[in-house]
Enzyme design. Structure first.
Site, mmCIF file in Angstrom:
data_model
loop_
_atom_site.group_PDB
_atom_site.id
_atom_site.type_symbol
_atom_site.label_atom_id
_atom_site.label_comp_id
_atom_site.label_asym_id
_atom_site.label_seq_id
_atom_site.Cartn_x
_atom_site.Cartn_y
_atom_site.Cartn_z
ATOM 1 N N ILE A 15 0.846 -1.211 0.000
ATOM 2 C CA ILE A 15 0.000 0.000 0.000
ATOM 3 C C ILE A 15 0.876 1.254 0.000
ATOM 4 N N ASP A 36 11.844 3.370 5.114
ATOM 5 C CA ASP A 36 11.478 1.953 5.092
ATOM 6 C C ASP A 36 12.718 1.113 5.419
ATOM 7 N N LEU A 38 13.128 -1.972 4.492
ATOM 8 C CA LEU A 38 13.275 -3.028 3.470
ATOM 9 C C LEU A 38 13.363 -4.403 4.119
ATOM 10 N N THR A 133 -6.059 -0.915 10.319
ATOM 11 C CA THR A 133 -6.816 -1.998 9.700
ATOM 12 C C THR A 133 -8.187 -2.189 10.362
ATOM 13 N N ASP A 134 -9.124 -2.764 9.611
ATOM 14 C CA ASP A 134 -10.431 -3.101 10.200
ATOM 15 C C ASP A 134 -10.332 -4.286 11.162
ATOM 16 N N GLU A 135 -9.195 -5.012 11.123
ATOM 17 C CA GLU A 135 -9.077 -6.205 11.973
ATOM 18 C C GLU A 135 -9.070 -5.867 13.463
ATOM 19 N N TYR A 158 -1.397 -10.045 15.157
ATOM 20 C CA TYR A 158 -1.304 -8.893 14.240
ATOM 21 C C TYR A 158 -2.312 -7.817 14.627
ATOM 22 N N SER A 159 -3.600 -8.207 14.743
ATOM 23 C CA SER A 159 -4.615 -7.177 14.997
ATOM 24 C C SER A 159 -4.467 -6.592 16.395
ATOM 25 N N LYS A 162 -1.847 -3.947 16.031
ATOM 26 C CA LYS A 162 -2.353 -2.750 15.336
ATOM 27 C C LYS A 162 -3.316 -1.981 16.271
ATOM 28 N N ASN A 187 -9.606 -5.180 3.527
ATOM 29 C CA ASN A 187 -8.574 -5.860 2.711
ATOM 30 C C ASN A 187 -8.334 -5.147 1.388
ATOM 31 N N PRO A 213 -4.226 -23.056 -1.705
ATOM 32 C CA PRO A 213 -4.619 -23.461 -0.349
ATOM 33 C C PRO A 213 -5.754 -22.600 0.200
ATOM 34 N N ILE A 214 -6.900 -23.238 0.462
ATOM 35 C CA ILE A 214 -8.037 -22.520 1.054
ATOM 36 C C ILE A 214 -8.170 -22.972 2.504
HETATM 37 P P1 NAD Z 1 3.458 -4.652 3.507
HETATM 38 O O1 NAD Z 1 3.831 -5.798 4.384
HETATM 39 O O2 NAD Z 1 3.290 -4.885 2.056
HETATM 40 O O3 NAD Z 1 4.570 -3.500 3.644
HETATM 41 C C1 NAD Z 1 5.078 -3.108 4.891
HETATM 42 C C2 NAD Z 1 6.259 -2.180 4.641
HETATM 43 O O4 NAD Z 1 6.763 -1.758 5.929
HETATM 44 C C3 NAD Z 1 7.428 -2.848 3.910
HETATM 45 O O5 NAD Z 1 7.955 -1.988 2.921
HETATM 46 C C4 NAD Z 1 8.455 -3.094 5.011
HETATM 47 O O6 NAD Z 1 9.802 -3.066 4.545
HETATM 48 C C5 NAD Z 1 8.166 -1.932 5.960
HETATM 49 N N1 NAD Z 1 8.568 -2.241 7.332
HETATM 50 C C6 NAD Z 1 8.236 -3.343 8.062
HETATM 51 N N2 NAD Z 1 8.841 -3.305 9.260
HETATM 52 C C7 NAD Z 1 9.529 -2.133 9.311
HETATM 53 C C8 NAD Z 1 10.357 -1.513 10.294
HETATM 54 N N3 NAD Z 1 10.600 -2.101 11.473
HETATM 55 N N4 NAD Z 1 10.891 -0.306 10.016
HETATM 56 C C9 NAD Z 1 10.649 0.307 8.819
HETATM 57 N N5 NAD Z 1 9.931 -0.255 7.830
HETATM 58 C C10 NAD Z 1 9.371 -1.461 8.083
HETATM 59 O O7 NAD Z 1 2.181 -4.005 4.163
HETATM 60 P P2 NAD Z 1 0.874 -3.403 3.464
HETATM 61 O O8 NAD Z 1 -0.059 -4.496 3.156
HETATM 62 O O9 NAD Z 1 1.285 -2.463 2.414
HETATM 63 O O10 NAD Z 1 0.249 -2.585 4.700
HETATM 64 C C11 NAD Z 1 0.674 -1.249 4.970
HETATM 65 C C12 NAD Z 1 -0.058 -0.741 6.199
HETATM 66 O O11 NAD Z 1 -1.462 -0.751 5.943
HETATM 67 C C13 NAD Z 1 0.155 -1.577 7.451
HETATM 68 O O12 NAD Z 1 0.234 -0.710 8.545
HETATM 69 C C14 NAD Z 1 -1.093 -2.434 7.541
HETATM 70 O O13 NAD Z 1 -1.377 -2.767 8.874
HETATM 71 C C15 NAD Z 1 -2.127 -1.513 6.944
HETATM 72 N N6 NAD Z 1 -3.275 -2.163 6.274
HETATM 73 C C16 NAD Z 1 -3.071 -3.126 5.331
HETATM 74 C C17 NAD Z 1 -4.166 -3.669 4.663
HETATM 75 C C18 NAD Z 1 -4.000 -4.706 3.583
HETATM 76 O O14 NAD Z 1 -5.004 -5.224 3.076
HETATM 77 N N7 NAD Z 1 -2.799 -5.041 3.140
HETATM 78 C C19 NAD Z 1 -5.465 -3.234 4.978
HETATM 79 C C20 NAD Z 1 -5.626 -2.260 5.966
HETATM 80 C C21 NAD Z 1 -4.528 -1.719 6.599
HETATM 81 O O1 DAU Z 2 -8.614 -6.608 6.736
HETATM 82 C C1 DAU Z 2 -7.416 -5.945 6.504
HETATM 83 C C2 DAU Z 2 -6.250 -6.920 6.587
HETATM 84 O O2 DAU Z 2 -6.284 -7.699 5.398
HETATM 85 C C3 DAU Z 2 -4.902 -6.215 6.722
HETATM 86 O O3 DAU Z 2 -4.868 -5.501 7.923
HETATM 87 C C4 DAU Z 2 -3.757 -7.236 6.671
HETATM 88 O O4 DAU Z 2 -2.507 -6.567 6.720
HETATM 89 C C5 DAU Z 2 -3.867 -8.014 5.385
HETATM 90 O O5 DAU Z 2 -2.859 -9.015 5.344
HETATM 91 C C6 DAU Z 2 -5.251 -8.660 5.252
HETATM 92 O O6 DAU Z 2 -5.409 -9.693 6.243
HETATM 93 P P1 DAU Z 2 -6.113 -11.092 5.894
HETATM 94 O O7 DAU Z 2 -5.660 -12.093 6.873
HETATM 95 O O8 DAU Z 2 -7.579 -10.915 5.688
HETATM 96 O O9 DAU Z 2 -5.441 -11.365 4.430
HETATM 97 P P2 DAU Z 2 -4.910 -12.728 3.765
HETATM 98 O O10 DAU Z 2 -4.665 -12.423 2.333
HETATM 99 O O11 DAU Z 2 -3.806 -13.332 4.552
HETATM 100 O O12 DAU Z 2 -6.165 -13.685 3.872
HETATM 101 C C7 DAU Z 2 -7.403 -13.362 3.267
HETATM 102 C C8 DAU Z 2 -8.374 -14.486 3.574
HETATM 103 O O13 DAU Z 2 -7.942 -15.660 2.871
HETATM 104 C C9 DAU Z 2 -8.400 -14.884 5.041
HETATM 105 O O14 DAU Z 2 -9.724 -15.261 5.375
HETATM 106 C C10 DAU Z 2 -7.472 -16.093 5.128
HETATM 107 C C11 DAU Z 2 -7.656 -16.743 3.778
HETATM 108 N N1 DAU Z 2 -6.468 -17.428 3.213
HETATM 109 C C12 DAU Z 2 -5.291 -16.763 3.197
HETATM 110 C C13 DAU Z 2 -4.154 -17.344 2.666
HETATM 111 C C14 DAU Z 2 -2.823 -16.619 2.657
HETATM 112 C C15 DAU Z 2 -6.590 -18.687 2.659
HETATM 113 O O15 DAU Z 2 -7.672 -19.292 2.661
HETATM 114 N N2 DAU Z 2 -5.471 -19.279 2.117
HETATM 115 C C16 DAU Z 2 -4.251 -18.652 2.118
HETATM 116 O O16 DAU Z 2 -3.247 -19.249 1.624
#
Ligand code: NAD
Ligand code: DAU
Length: 352
Positions: A15, A36, A38, A133-135, A158-159, A162, A187, A213-214
């Site tokens: 993001i 970042d 990395l 996050t909504d989690e 994780y949640s 956060k 998500n 994998p589900i």
């Molecule tokens: P991501 O895992 O793709 O990226 C995380 C980034 O943070 C990476 O570039 C990583 O290098 C950097 N990072 C991790 N640890 C660090 C540290 N100690 N110091 C500096 N940099 C560090 O994550 P994302 O999916 O892009 O999520 C970004 C943010 O949005 C997160 O805070 C996450 O909780 C939130 N979020 C994600 C989702 C989603 O669906 N992916 C939804 C809602 C909120």
């Molecule tokens: O809701 C926001 C969150 O969405 C963010 O805060 C998180 O950073 C982000 O990773 C995401 O979390 P989820 O756990 O929902 O995402 P994930 O893609 O891991 O899983 C989505 C759904 O799919 C969840 O119900 C678990 C399921 N899943 C996931 C994986 C990786 C599977 O069934 N098989 C899989 O291999």
């Protein structure tokens, strides 16, 4: 408008890279600093198209290192922070909760302290925007939605991490008067999504004829939002939210995992010129995720009514665009899955 210097943390991630691209391109008068560490999830290839822009710079730094973060703030003198850096994957948090406390909780507090010290309590010109996050709200049953008033009830490490970071950000507003804003999003999906998450993992596996994998019965529900719509929401909230406020971000787009994967399989069959039904045969039900939240669903009315944001893309269109991106960006995917994009990846991804 005064030139604004914004530190965006986690800009090399999924993001964060979309937020960086949006701010660098939309606001040429701003200076955007991507901070970042990395980790395995950070990939500067996500930002190749903006890396030579004059208003962009990258600093490799770990938010767990309080002294380093403080000295960066002192040198850079940012006007604002948009904080996305985090450990983001629920499955990893189940294996190693402490890593999530260190980055998501302590890292966030380190940033808040550095901002507090640099801004010297004169918060009228500064803003700390925390992306969450909504989690944090826990899990819904079959009906209802998360609003900004829903009580926090996180279940995964994780949640929980956060939720804790959200509370710290609000505490710095309530205790010290810092200008803070929090948004909680559902998500995301789209380009540059790391292939450990459901959608990009499944695209990669289908492409390579590997099983999908589900977890459990595939009946868990997630509410999916196009990542560029999230980046646009962050832009709108950053510029318009009142201090101390919270916005939920989502697009009323609920899918059970199994229905989503079946739709993805249909798109992949079409794109790869395979017989209809070929990809679905790869679906494999595996052991459920521990503490797997049943359903997430966001009520985005506050954001829509107060700030006029709404999602731009229908899911079917967005998913097809996402598949097109992964098929067109084989180099990106190969670099990530082979570990070529950084050595650290070897250690982290292989245990998945
Ligand atoms: P991501 O895992 O793709 O990226 C995380 C980034 O943070 C990476 O570039 C990583 O290098 C950097 N990072 C991790 N640890 C660090 C540290 N100690 N110091 C500096 N940099 C560090 O994550 P994302 O999916 O892009 O999520 C970004 C943010 O949005 C997160 O805070 C996450 O909780 C939130 N979020 C994600 C989702 C989603 O669906 N992916 C939804 C809602 C909120
Ligand atoms: O809701 C926001 C969150 O969405 C963010 O805060 C998180 O950073 C982000 O990773 C995401 O979390 P989820 O756990 O929902 O995402 P994930 O893609 O891991 O899983 C989505 C759904 O799919 C969840 O119900 C678990 C399921 N899943 C996931 C994986 C990786 C599977 O069934 N098989 C899989 O291999």
């Amino acid at each position: 408008m005064n030139k604004k210097k914004i530190i965006i943390t986690g800009g090399a991630g999924f993001i964060g890279s979309h937020v960086i691209r949006r701010f660098v391109n939309q606001y040429p008068d701003y200076q955007i600093v991507n901070l970042d560490a990395l980790t395995y999830a950070g990939n500067l290839e996500n930002l190749e198209d903006v890396e030579s822009k004059e208003n962009y710079k990258f600093i490799k730094a770990d938010i767990r290192d309080a002294e380093l973060i403080e000295s960066i703030f002192e040198t850079e003198q940012p006007d604002a922070v948009i904080h996305l850096a985090a450990e983001s994957h629920v499955d990893r948090s189940i294996k190693d909760p402490l890593a999530f406390v260190q980055t998501n909780v302590i890292g966030t507090v380190n940033l808040l302290n550095a901002a507090k010290k640099t801004w010297k309590s004169d918060y009228s010109k500064y803003r700390f925007y925390h992306v969450s996050t909504d989690e944090v709200y826990g899990a819904l049953g079959e009906t209802g939605f998360f609003t900004e008033e829903t009580a926090y009830n996180p279940h995964s490490p994780y949640s929980a991490s956060k939720a804790s970071s959200d509370h710290f950000v609000r505490a710095y507003h309530d205790t010290y008067g810092m200008d803070t804003v929090v948004s909680n999003c559902s998500n995301n999906y789209g380009a540059n999504h790391f292939p450990e998450k459901l959608i990009p993992l499944s695209i990669n596996n289908i492409k390579n004829n590997k099983s999908i994998p589900i977890y459990g019965k595939g009946l868990n529900v997630r509410d999916w939002l196009w990542v560029e719509d999230h980046a646009r929401a962050i832009d709108v909230i950053f510029h318009n939210a009142k201090t101390g406020t919270t916005y939920n971000i989502g697009g009323h787009n609920e899918w059970t995992n199994i229905d989503l994967i079946k739709l993805l399989c249909k798109i992949m069959d079409k794109k790869l010129d395979r017989e209809p039904g070929t990809s679905e045969k790869l679906i494999t039900y595996v052991e459920d995720r521990a503490g797997h939240d049943l359903r997430y669903a966001i009520d985005p009315n506050k954001l829509q009514n107060e700030l006029g944001w709404k999602p731009s893309l229908q899911f079917e269109e967005g998913l097809e665009k996402t598949v097109d991106w992964y098929l067109a960006n084989e180099k990106w995917l190969n670099n990530v899955t082979s570990g070529n994009y950084q050595q650290y990846y070897e250690l982290q991804y292989k245990d998945k």
